[in-house]
Design a protein around this motif. Sequence first.
Motif, PDB file in Angstrom:
ATOM      1  N   VAL A  87       0.841  -1.204   0.000  1.00 43.76           N
ATOM      2  CA  VAL A  87       0.000   0.000   0.000  1.00 43.76           C
ATOM      3  C   VAL A  87       0.869   1.244   0.000  1.00 43.76           C
ATOM      4  N   GLN A  88       1.898   1.253   0.821  1.00 40.95           N
ATOM      5  CA  GLN A  88       2.796   2.404   0.872  1.00 40.95           C
ATOM      6  C   GLN A  88       3.502   2.618  -0.460  1.00 40.95           C
ATOM      7  N   ARG A  89       3.933   1.530  -1.100  1.00 43.04           N
ATOM      8  CA  ARG A  89       4.614   1.671  -2.382  1.00 43.04           C
ATOM      9  C   ARG A  89       3.661   2.176  -3.455  1.00 43.04           C
ATOM     10  N   ILE A  90       2.411   1.700  -3.438  1.00 40.88           N
ATOM     11  CA  ILE A  90       1.406   2.221  -4.379  1.00 40.88           C
ATOM     12  C   ILE A  90       1.229   3.718  -4.168  1.00 40.88           C
ATOM     13  N   MET A  91       1.134   4.132  -2.908  1.00 40.10           N
ATOM     14  CA  MET A  91       0.979   5.557  -2.615  1.00 40.10           C
ATOM     15  C   MET A  91       2.141   6.356  -3.197  1.00 40.10           C
ATOM     16  N   SER A  92       3.360   5.912  -2.920  1.00 46.05           N
ATOM     17  CA  SER A  92       4.536   6.675  -3.334  1.00 46.05           C
ATOM     18  C   SER A  92       4.655   6.783  -4.848  1.00 46.05           C
ATOM     19  N   VAL A  93       4.457   5.657  -5.541  1.00 45.70           N
ATOM     20  CA  VAL A  93       4.599   5.677  -6.994  1.00 45.70           C
ATOM     21  C   VAL A  93       3.520   6.535  -7.641  1.00 45.70           C
ATOM     22  N   THR A  94       2.290   6.396  -7.188  1.00 41.77           N
ATOM     23  CA  THR A  94       1.185   7.049  -7.900  1.00 41.77           C
ATOM     24  C   THR A  94       1.065   8.543  -7.620  1.00 41.77           C
ATOM     25  N   VAL A  95       1.771   9.058  -6.595  1.00 40.14           N
ATOM     26  CA  VAL A  95       1.819  10.522  -6.420  1.00 40.14           C
ATOM     27  C   VAL A  95       3.182  11.086  -6.780  1.00 40.14           C
ATOM     28  N   GLY A  96       4.097  10.223  -7.187  1.00 38.66           N
ATOM     29  CA  GLY A  96       5.362  10.704  -7.717  1.00 38.66           C
ATOM     30  C   GLY A  96       6.364  11.181  -6.692  1.00 38.66           C
ATOM     31  N   GLU A  97       6.194  10.795  -5.426  1.00 42.87           N
ATOM     32  CA  GLU A  97       7.157  11.184  -4.398  1.00 42.87           C
ATOM     33  C   GLU A  97       7.001  10.247  -3.204  1.00 42.87           C
ATOM     34  N   PRO A  98       8.029  10.142  -2.360  1.00 41.33           N
ATOM     35  CA  PRO A  98       7.948   9.204  -1.235  1.00 41.33           C
ATOM     36  C   PRO A  98       6.825   9.570  -0.262  1.00 41.33           C
ATOM     37  N   VAL A  99       6.071   8.573   0.161  1.00 42.49           N
ATOM     38  CA  VAL A  99       5.048   8.718   1.190  1.00 42.49           C
ATOM     39  C   VAL A  99       5.435   7.785   2.322  1.00 42.49           C
ATOM     40  N   ASP A 100       5.660   8.333   3.495  1.00 43.95           N
ATOM     41  CA  ASP A 100       6.191   7.555   4.616  1.00 43.95           C
ATOM     42  C   ASP A 100       5.156   6.582   5.182  1.00 43.95           C
ATOM     43  N   THR A 101       5.662   5.611   5.933  1.00 47.18           N
ATOM     44  CA  THR A 101       4.791   4.600   6.534  1.00 47.18           C
ATOM     45  C   THR A 101       3.785   5.199   7.508  1.00 47.18           C
ATOM     46  N   GLU A 102       4.096   6.367   8.072  1.00 44.05           N
ATOM     47  CA  GLU A 102       3.182   6.986   9.039  1.00 44.05           C
ATOM     48  C   GLU A 102       1.830   7.333   8.412  1.00 44.05           C
ATOM     49  N   PHE A 103       1.739   7.347   7.093  1.00 42.66           N
ATOM     50  CA  PHE A 103       0.487   7.691   6.428  1.00 42.66           C
ATOM     51  C   PHE A 103      -0.411   6.479   6.179  1.00 42.66           C
ATOM     52  N   VAL A 104       0.092   5.281   6.385  1.00 47.16           N
ATOM     53  CA  VAL A 104      -0.665   4.088   6.009  1.00 47.16           C
ATOM     54  C   VAL A 104      -1.967   3.974   6.794  1.00 47.16           C
ATOM     55  N   ASP A 105      -1.912   4.169   8.107  1.00 39.90           N
ATOM     56  CA  ASP A 105      -3.136   4.064   8.906  1.00 39.90           C
ATOM     57  C   ASP A 105      -4.154   5.114   8.490  1.00 39.90           C
ATOM     58  N   LEU A 106      -3.690   6.323   8.250  1.00 40.17           N
ATOM     59  CA  LEU A 106      -4.610   7.380   7.817  1.00 40.17           C
ATOM     60  C   LEU A 106      -5.276   7.011   6.498  1.00 40.17           C
ATOM     61  N   VAL A 107      -4.482   6.532   5.549  1.00 45.08           N
ATOM     62  CA  VAL A 107      -5.036   6.193   4.235  1.00 45.08           C
ATOM     63  C   VAL A 107      -6.021   5.034   4.350  1.00 45.08           C
ATOM     64  N   ASN A 108      -5.690   4.029   5.127  1.00 44.58           N
ATOM     65  CA  ASN A 108      -6.621   2.918   5.304  1.00 44.58           C
ATOM     66  C   ASN A 108      -7.959   3.392   5.854  1.00 44.58           C
ATOM     67  N   ASP A 109      -7.913   4.320   6.805  1.00 46.71           N
ATOM     68  CA  ASP A 109      -9.150   4.829   7.408  1.00 46.71           C
ATOM     69  C   ASP A 109      -9.850   5.821   6.495  1.00 46.71           C
ATOM     70  N   GLN A 110      -9.145   6.862   6.077  1.00 46.19           N
ATOM     71  CA  GLN A 110      -9.776   7.969   5.375  1.00 46.19           C
ATOM     72  C   GLN A 110     -10.138   7.637   3.931  1.00 46.19           C
ATOM     73  N   CYS A 111      -9.519   6.635   3.372  1.00 47.10           N
ATOM     74  CA  CYS A 111      -9.886   6.224   2.015  1.00 47.10           C
ATOM     75  C   CYS A 111     -10.843   5.042   2.019  1.00 47.10           C
ATOM     76  N   GLY A 112     -11.289   4.641   3.205  1.00 47.40           N
ATOM     77  CA  GLY A 112     -12.343   3.643   3.283  1.00 47.40           C
ATOM     78  C   GLY A 112     -11.895   2.215   3.104  1.00 47.40           C
ATOM     79  N   PHE A 113     -10.594   1.957   3.123  1.00 49.51           N
ATOM     80  CA  PHE A 113     -10.126   0.580   2.999  1.00 49.51           C
ATOM     81  C   PHE A 113     -10.362  -0.200   4.293  1.00 49.51           C
TER      82      PHE A 113
END
Length: 641
Positions: free
Chosen positions: A96-122
């Motif tokens: 999930v973290q690697r998908i985030m980083s590649v698809t926005v074109g810059e590194p997205v740290d692991t600290e965002f994974v919980d937020l994305v899982n919650d706020q994106c409805g996963f």
Amino acid sequence: MNAILAERTNYTPLANGPDLARALDEANVPTLLAAYVHLSHDTDLLEQFAPHIRPAFSYPPTEIPDELADALRLKLRHLLTTGEGLASSEPSDALVQRIMSVTVGEPVDTEFVDLVNDQCGFRPWIDRSKLPDRPAPEAGFKVLVIGAGMTGMAAATKLREAGYEFVVIEKNPEVGGTWYENRYPGVGVDTPSHFYSFSWEIWPDWQHYHPHGADMQRYMTGVADKYDLRRDIRFDTTVEKLVWDEKSCTWTVTVRRADGQTEDLVVNAVINGHGPVNRPKMPDIPGLSGFKGPVVHTAAYPADLDLKGKRVAVIGTGASSAQLCGAIAPEVAELTVYQRTKHWVLYNPEIAHEVSEGMKWALANIPTFKEWFRFRVYWAAADGLFSNVLKDPAWEGNMLAVSEGNEMTRQYALGYMQQRFADRPDLIEKLTPDFPIFSKRIILDNGWFDALARPNVHLETQGIARILPNGIEAKDGSVFECDVIICATGFNVAQMVGNLVIRGEGGRELGEEWGAEDPRSYLGMCVPGYPNYFHTVGPNSAPNHAAGQNLISEAQVNWIIEALDRITEAGARAFEVEQDAFDAWNRKVDERMPQMIWTHPRANSYYNNSKGRVFLSWPWRLVDFFNATRRPEPGCYRLID
């Protein structure tokens, strides 16, 4: 994970027809990639895309080779229509973290994974209705929610899920709050549609990438319908006073009904969701009351106000004015706009774009697509922009920026203005701010510059001397005779309790303690001496670096319900933040603010009070607010038995 993917072995293939073909052709390609890799775990294709995707607003922009995009479409079409290639498990957090980083074109740290899982409805952070060992709220423990806007509706949804008895008091006849009240021509939302919504109700039906006011209200009423929220809302009722009773640990709430009669309600806890932008601020200008024509505020715009062929004066040049003027300039005879302060303007080509039918179909039908698109929007419109508001101590450039990135954004805005007004140097001079971009609210151009360039529109920068019965006199003595005056002068944000009387322990009064412009709280919610009172969207909780009020509202509601659960678990009666925690939190905020753009010597906005203290803004990222509000920390509160 997402309910659509709960049983991968029972996946129902999509029809290989024209709707899917159109969706694959029109939908955002990086989001198609995210959905495909989420479903297939095909990291090889993900890495092939990685060199081609750049961050939002980059120059040169993202350019994906046609053959690579076509290969993705073929693979995704095959997976969706046959089920072949569908992974047997959900993606790991690392993927999930690697998908985030590649698809926005810059590194997205692991600290965002919980937020994305919650706020994106996963994967919602918590569903209290499904926690088997959670103690049920005590029968008769009642919560009163003030307001049925975004925060109040979030509170109602989650209180019901958590099993609390509650009632919502709403002064209007319908839900929606800001989006019910603001109906001026051109009203819209700065936050992109696909992020400005509840994480548990991600809507695929937006008409525009930035919602018009009517779109936003349609979403809010749709949520009220789907979750049957109105059965717990008392409409056309206004809260006037809250009084805490120390013996019974209850609040007596005085409300005024539509018939003018008052009524006292006794409840155990109060969640104040009335928000900071529902108290319109009229300008204090001599003669305003003596104007013979209509004088209106954008937040109380009459539905029957006809401006066709009229001479119109608009006071103010902030976001509401920019939206309004862009809408009315083509139909009025003359328009003079009175500017007190300048604003930076950014151009986002998506703001006026309608969502294509293929994109809507993808959002509604391709598994995980709408969730990943929500992430992409969150990153581009929120935490991905945070560097703009953080001062770089090593910055040695000009006084009009706080970092190299902030200067690049300023140059982008300057270039856009100079391009739009190449033949109007007078407007460039009038409009160019002398402060860093993002140090006050920016304007997204959706017709504002078009309006200013029109021959029937004049931008007045001399200031207003007085209002005459038939027009406005500027400080240089010139007079604009007009038929209508529209005040786009914002809201009284600093006086956060509004007209409410809130009496806590020992008779102390919150409005007096905060005064007209100096509110303080713990996490934008709690104040010592006011047990079981939660003031949402309060001091220093506004995400002024970019979009995200929806996330703040959800996070605060989560924390409040966790606080109420601490009462239940302990068999107590009330929750109160400790004075030491309150003081420590405010010291932390005060120590942080000098690092932020809002304390720049040239910054001055409604984020600051008259003494310069930044009372409104959250000085960290949204992910930091999300992490800070998972639960009340031990030691920050006391329980009253």
